[in-house]
Design an enzyme around this catalytic site. Structure first.
Site, PDB file in Angstrom:
ATOM      1  N   SER A 135      41.825  43.852  45.845  1.00  0.00           N
ATOM      2  CA  SER A 135      40.715  44.966  45.643  1.00  0.00           C
ATOM      3  C   SER A 135      41.522  46.184  45.574  1.00  0.00           C
ATOM      4  CB  SER A 135      38.840  44.565  45.783  1.00  0.00           C
ATOM      5  OG  SER A 135      38.238  45.595  45.897  1.00  0.00           O
ATOM      6  N   TYR A 159      33.897  43.035  53.416  1.00  0.00           N
ATOM      7  CA  TYR A 159      35.267  42.611  51.684  1.00  0.00           C
ATOM      8  C   TYR A 159      36.111  43.095  51.883  1.00  0.00           C
ATOM      9  CZ  TYR A 159      36.251  42.561  46.904  1.00  0.00           C
ATOM     10  OH  TYR A 159      37.133  42.005  45.444  1.00  0.00           O
TER      11      TYR A 159
END
Length: 240
Positions: A135, A159
């Site tokens: 990400s 995350y």
């Protein structure tokens, strides 16, 4: 560009995983589509002409079963796309250790399980490729610099930190493979598809799965002189 006969995509029944599987199949690869929900995986595989397998990356025994089947059926693995992932949305001050573990079990430990279990098959490939789907929010440089990634940046501690850890796995594996002649043909990279419209983002992402999957497939089909141990988006290198 080299063709890859056998590719395994985790989390392949929808979103980026499914589009990645579609594109690899279109390039002539035999695509094994891993999915926790086998029935959904079968439906996606029928649509794509792929081969479905039940695969939960947090279940070491199940991963070993898939590896044994791949070994019997093909004798090697040419591409491993570690796409399966999960997210916990919570402000940093409200994020619990249990929520952190939930993210890390899939996004970090699940990837370690996949790579370690599949290594004997990957080493049998003349040019194996591993792609870890990360990400942009995993970039310490961009995050600390105040980059607007889209969505609510305040909900990402579990995350984003798990994906930052995933990036370090990529670096460590690349260094280890480079020192081992039996593994030196394996290239491993992290990739960010950007803020993509998937279930994980509540379909609020500004990029389509087709746009997001393009760079994943590019790194899965790298030529022999391609990079390893890097972090990329479709514009090039992403800062750590």
């Amino acid at each position: 560009m080299r063709d890859y006969p056998v590719a395994l995509v985790t989390g392949g029944n929808k979103g980026l995983g499914k589009e990645t599987a579609r594109r690899l199949a279109a390039r002539g690869a035999t695509v094994v589509l891993g999915s926790r929900d086998l029935e959904r995986g079968k439906a996606a595989a029928r649509e794509l002409g792929a081969i479905p397998v039940g695969l939960d990356v947090t279940d070491a025994g199940g991963v070993e079963e898939v590896a044994r089947w791949l070994g019997t059926e093909y004798g090697r693995l040419d591409v491993l796309v570690n796409n399966a992932g999960t997210v916990v949305d919570a402000l940093a001050e409200h994020t619990t250790a249990a929520q952190m573990r939930q993210n890390y079990e899939v996004n970090v430990f699940g990837v370690v399980t996949m790579i370690q279990t599949m290594l004997p098959l990957l080493r049998e490939s003349p040019a194996a490729r591993i792609v870890n789907v990360s990400s942009t929010t995993a970039s310490l440089s961009l995050t600390s610099g105040g980059t607007d990634f889209g969505g609510d940046a305040g909900l990402r501690m579990a995350y984003s930190s798990s994906k930052a850890a995933l990036n370090m796995l990529t670096v460590q594996y690349a260094k280890a493979f480079g020192k081992n002649t039996a593994l030196s043909r394996i290239k491993i990279n992290s990739v960010t598809p950007g803020y993509t419209a998937t279930d994980m983002t509540g379909h609020r992402g500004t990029r389509t799965v087709a746009e997001g999957a393009r760079v994943i497939v590019d790194l899965a089909t790298l030529p022999d002189d391609g990079p390893t141990g890097g972090f990329f988006n479709d514009n090039g290198v992403v800062p750590w």
